[in-house]
Design a protein around this motif. Structure first.
Motif, short mmCIF file in Angstrom:
data_model
loop_
_atom_site.label_atom_id
_atom_site.label_comp_id
_atom_site.label_asym_id
_atom_site.label_seq_id
_atom_site.Cartn_x
_atom_site.Cartn_y
_atom_site.Cartn_z
N LEU A 188 0.84 -1.20 0.00
CA LEU A 188 0.00 0.00 0.00
C LEU A 188 0.88 1.25 0.00
N LEU A 189 1.95 1.22 0.79
CA LEU A 189 2.84 2.38 0.87
C LEU A 189 3.57 2.62 -0.45
N LEU A 190 4.07 1.55 -1.06
CA LEU A 190 4.79 1.71 -2.32
C LEU A 190 3.88 2.22 -3.44
N VAL A 191 2.70 1.63 -3.53
CA VAL A 191 1.74 2.14 -4.52
C VAL A 191 1.35 3.57 -4.19
N GLY A 192 1.17 3.84 -2.89
CA GLY A 192 0.74 5.18 -2.46
C GLY A 192 1.74 6.26 -2.79
N ILE A 193 3.04 6.01 -2.59
CA ILE A 193 4.01 7.06 -2.90
C ILE A 193 4.11 7.26 -4.41
N GLY A 194 3.86 6.21 -5.18
CA GLY A 194 3.78 6.39 -6.63
C GLY A 194 2.59 7.24 -7.02
N ILE A 195 1.46 7.03 -6.32
CA ILE A 195 0.27 7.84 -6.58
C ILE A 195 0.53 9.30 -6.22
N CYS A 196 1.29 9.54 -5.16
CA CYS A 196 1.64 10.92 -4.80
C CYS A 196 2.37 11.62 -5.96
N ILE A 197 3.26 10.90 -6.62
CA ILE A 197 4.00 11.49 -7.73
C ILE A 197 3.07 11.80 -8.89
N SER A 198 2.24 10.82 -9.28
CA SER A 198 1.39 11.02 -10.46
C SER A 198 0.33 12.09 -10.21
N PHE A 199 -0.31 12.06 -9.03
CA PHE A 199 -1.33 13.06 -8.75
C PHE A 199 -0.73 14.45 -8.64
N ARG A 200 0.45 14.55 -8.04
CA ARG A 200 1.13 15.85 -7.98
C ARG A 200 1.51 16.33 -9.37
N GLY A 201 1.74 15.39 -10.29
CA GLY A 201 2.06 15.74 -11.66
C GLY A 201 0.85 15.98 -12.53
N GLY A 202 -0.35 15.92 -11.94
CA GLY A 202 -1.56 16.24 -12.69
C GLY A 202 -2.14 15.10 -13.48
N VAL A 203 -1.70 13.86 -13.23
CA VAL A 203 -2.26 12.70 -13.94
C VAL A 203 -2.73 11.68 -12.90
N ILE A 204 -3.75 10.92 -13.27
CA ILE A 204 -4.38 9.98 -12.35
C ILE A 204 -4.01 8.57 -12.77
N ASN A 205 -3.34 7.86 -11.88
CA ASN A 205 -2.91 6.49 -12.16
C ASN A 205 -3.84 5.50 -11.47
N ILE A 206 -4.68 4.84 -12.26
CA ILE A 206 -5.57 3.81 -11.72
C ILE A 206 -5.02 2.43 -12.08
N GLY A 207 -3.80 2.39 -12.57
CA GLY A 207 -3.25 1.13 -13.07
C GLY A 207 -2.32 0.42 -12.13
N GLY A 208 -2.41 0.69 -10.83
CA GLY A 208 -1.51 0.05 -9.88
C GLY A 208 -1.60 -1.46 -9.88
N GLU A 209 -2.80 -2.00 -10.10
CA GLU A 209 -2.96 -3.46 -10.12
C GLU A 209 -2.14 -4.08 -11.25
N GLY A 210 -2.28 -3.54 -12.45
CA GLY A 210 -1.53 -4.08 -13.58
C GLY A 210 -0.04 -3.88 -13.43
N GLN A 211 0.35 -2.73 -12.90
CA GLN A 211 1.77 -2.45 -12.71
C GLN A 211 2.38 -3.37 -11.65
N MET A 212 1.62 -3.70 -10.61
CA MET A 212 2.09 -4.67 -9.63
C MET A 212 2.28 -6.04 -10.27
N ILE A 213 1.36 -6.42 -11.14
CA ILE A 213 1.43 -7.74 -11.78
C ILE A 213 2.67 -7.84 -12.66
N VAL A 214 2.90 -6.85 -13.53
CA VAL A 214 4.07 -6.93 -14.42
C VAL A 214 5.36 -6.84 -13.61
N GLY A 215 5.35 -6.08 -12.52
CA GLY A 215 6.52 -6.03 -11.64
C GLY A 215 6.80 -7.39 -11.01
N GLY A 216 5.74 -8.05 -10.56
CA GLY A 216 5.91 -9.39 -10.00
C GLY A 216 6.36 -10.40 -11.03
N LEU A 217 5.82 -10.29 -12.25
CA LEU A 217 6.24 -11.20 -13.32
C LEU A 217 7.71 -11.01 -13.67
#
Length: 402
Positions: A68-97
């Motif tokens: 949750l923390l790792l995804v959350g700090i990534g969300i802080c970056i994207s939201f601060r940059g003006g874009v909304i990242n709803i793709g954390g699930e897919g990004q976690m999957i490809v990272g795990g793969l």
């Protein structure tokens, strides 16, 4: 009351808003428990004990909070940059793969080489997955919400294909009922557990007596420390570096940033790239620290545990600040872990925890909108005061800097 003092009180109220939102959500949850003929005091006591009552409970809470923390700090970056990242699930999957494939391809590598390589691979894979949405947004004006959600599905089906074909455990090919999962990763790829370190610290402080509960049997691993370190580094990156300033400037006002010479498209891509990278790292840490294999049984949620979405909530609860996301992640980790004992103790559906988290989301988002409206009113009132008033001009400057 002077304008500066009023501003300080307002800032304090803004900081307390997430806490107040959580209290309100728990009060509503208590009413629901009463309607289900359950004792809310006993229920919340069980919730607390399930999350923090023992060292094993604390370890489980921190393990659940880590992705949750790792995804959350990534969300802080994207939201601060003006874009909304709803793709954390897919990004976690490809990272795990990526971490899984690399670990399986290097069965004889030493731990000090294999673990960093797998974590870097997971970050890179998540960054590429997030960067795809960033390029589509920056250069083709594709809505990033749609693209990231669609990429979640692509990653899920890619995982299912690989688990049934390329990466499947060879023993499953001849099994009567095939399970879509990989072989167990090499032991040297396991993230070190930190229970022994904590026990040594307790003994050194004189707190680990003969009858004291020990941390050693717990599953708490070094990934939790990695997540906290990255939260601090992301804070420094966003608020103490030129790149971080430009990302926040683009998020605040793309037109003004473009006029100032900032390449808006480049920093839009960078925001989603970094956001995806941290979600991918969360997936890699889940594989190396908790599961030690990838499995498509149960779908994406069985692997991610909805951390890709709950991480967004943790970031919002933490006011989109990396350091604020740390306690927010622990809170939601506690709700998820303690909910199991709450269910067993008072015999209520496990869906009640989902309802509590949803209520927290609703009240936190609502409180954030209210805080923004109050900030705009403060600026309007301060602007209406005489220009010569030092307090009014200071209030304007401070509110605009918020």
């Amino acid at each position: 009351m002077t304008p500066s003092r009023t501003l300080r009180l307002d800032r304090l109220l803004d900081l307390l808003m997430p806490v107040l939102a959580t209290v309100v959500a728990l009060l509503i949850g208590a009413v629901m428990l009463v309607l289900m003929d359950a004792d809310p005091i006993r229920a919340y006591q069980a919730l607390y004990e399930g999350a923090f009552g023992t060292k094993n409970a604390v370890a489980d809470t921190l393990i659940k909070a880590t992705p949750l923390l790792l995804v959350g700090i990534g969300i802080c970056i994207s939201f601060r940059g003006g874009v909304i990242n709803i793709g954390g699930e897919g990004q976690m999957i490809v990272g795990g793969l990526a971490a899984t494939a690399l670990a399986l391809s290097m069965p004889d590598a030493r731990a000090e080489v294999l673990i960093p390589a797998c974590l870097v691979a997971s970050f890179a894979a998540g960054a590429v997955w997030g960067g795809i949405a960033g390029v589509l947004k920056a250069y083709f004006n594709v809505n990033e919400i749609l693209s990231t959600v669609m990429l979640n599905q692509v990653a899920t089906y890619w995982m299912i294909y690989l688990m049934n074909n390329t990466l499947i455990d060879p023993d499953q090919l001849t099994a009567a009922s095939r399970i879509p999962e990989t072989d167990r990763l090499p032991r040297q790829s396991d993230l070190p557990r930190i229970g022994g370190w904590l026990d040594s610290i307790y003994d050194w402080l004189g707190l680990g007596g003969a009858d004291a509960a020990r941390w050693t049997p717990t599953l708490l691993h070094v990934g939790t420390i990695i997540a906290v370190v990255f939260a601090v580094l992301v804070y420094i990156f966003l608020w103490r570096t030129t790149l971080g300033y430009r990302i926040r400037a683009v998020g605040k006002n793309p037109r003004a940033s473009r006029y100032a010479g900032i390449r808006v498209k480049r920093y839009t891509v960078l925001s989603l790239l970094l956001s995806g990278g941290f979600a991918g790292l969360a997936g890699g840490i889940q594989v190396l620290g908790v599961r030690h294999r990838m499995s498509a049984e149960g779908g994406a949620i069985a692997f991610t545990g909805n951390a890709g979405f709950n991480g967004i909530v943790a970031a919002l609860f933490g006011k989109l600040h990396p350091l604020g996301t740390i306690p927010a992640s622990v809170l939601f980790g506690a709700l998820l872990v303690g909910g199991n004992k709450l269910q067993r103790t008072v015999q209520v559906p496990s869906a009640l925890i989902t309802v509590l988290i949803s209520l927290v989301i609703v009240f936190v988002v609502s409180s954030d909108l209210w805080s923004r409206q109050r900030a705009r009113r403060r600026v309007a009132v301060a602007a209406a005061e005489p220009a010569a008033s030092p307090g009014g001009s200071a209030a304007i400057e401070m509110d605009q800097a918020k």
